[in-house]
Design an enzyme around this catalytic site. Structure first.
Site, PDB file in Angstrom:
ATOM      1  N   ASP A   7       0.927  -1.156   0.042  1.00 10.58           N
ATOM      2  CA  ASP A   7      -0.054   0.028   0.523  1.00 10.58           C
ATOM      3  C   ASP A   7       1.146   0.985   0.204  1.00 10.58           C
ATOM      4  OD1 ASP A   7      -2.083   1.554   0.525  1.00 10.58           O
ATOM      5  OD2 ASP A   7      -1.580   1.934   2.380  1.00 10.58           O
ATOM      6  N   ASP A   9      -0.224   5.123   1.470  1.00 15.23           N
ATOM      7  CA  ASP A   9      -0.263   6.158   2.063  1.00 15.23           C
ATOM      8  C   ASP A   9      -0.724   5.389   3.686  1.00 15.23           C
ATOM      9  OD1 ASP A   9      -0.305   7.740   0.135  1.00 15.23           O
ATOM     10  OD2 ASP A   9      -2.414   7.762  -0.325  1.00 15.23           O
TER      11      ASP A   9
END
Length: 187
Positions: A7, A9
């Site tokens: 991922d 953020d």
């Protein structure tokens, strides 16, 4: 192919409730870029799979997203790291797409694009929806206690998370565990 999916953020960089909308707002988490470099040097291809609903909300355009990723890539290169591909979902939750995490669409796109089976491939993220997407796609779920999950430090995994979710303090701790496991398997 040795592969790790991340991922963005809250996992690789600081997250913001206001969304990351410019290259200047993109700030790597301490040690995260070096962790990606360590993966690369150990022979891993690193892929990003990230929800970017700021696009669908009109808060950012694709040119700005590309500029953010250019900054990220430049900073990675400075420490000997690289991201091999970036997959993003531009939709809002209301769009009912299949690529927005917690659905597995982005991860399935990775499998299709690279022609690999992602069953058991580590997916590293900082939220419940990341772990749900990992499990739905057959990936191994690895939660880092940064970003959305920072409040879980010092406590156990909540029962809402999928069984088999591995917890790590941060991306560096995940890389430590993965590379130790790889070494252990080679012995």
């Amino acid at each position: 192919m040795k592969l790790v999916i991340l991922d963005r953020d809250g996992t690789l960089n600081h997250d913001s409730d206001e969304y990351i909308k410019s290259p200047e707002e993109w700030q790597a988490l301490p040690g995260a870029l070096e962790a990606v470099g360590r993966l690369n040097h150990a022979g891993y291809h690193v892929i990003l799979a990230t929800n970017q609903s700021g696009l669908g909300r009109g808060l950012i355009d694709v040119a700005s997203l590309n500029a953010i990723h250019k900054r990220m890539m430049k900073q990675l290169a400075a420490v000997g790291g690289r991201i091999d591909a970036i997959f993003y979902c531009p939709h809002t939750p209301e769009d009912t797409c299949t690529c927005r995490k917690p659905l597995p669409g982005l991860l399935e796109q990775v499998a299709d694009r690279f022609g690999v089976d992602i069953k058991g491939v580590p997916f590293v993220g900082d939220s419940l929806r990341d772990m749900q997407a990992a499990v739905a796609a057959g990936c191994a779920p690895h939660l880092v206690l940064t970003g959305n999950s920072e409040s879980l430090r010092g406590s156990g995994l909540p029962p809402t998370f999928p069984a088999g979710t591995h917890m790590h303090l941060d991306l560096n701790a995940f890389v430590d565990a993965l590379l130790k496991k790889t070494v252990d398997l080679a012995v």
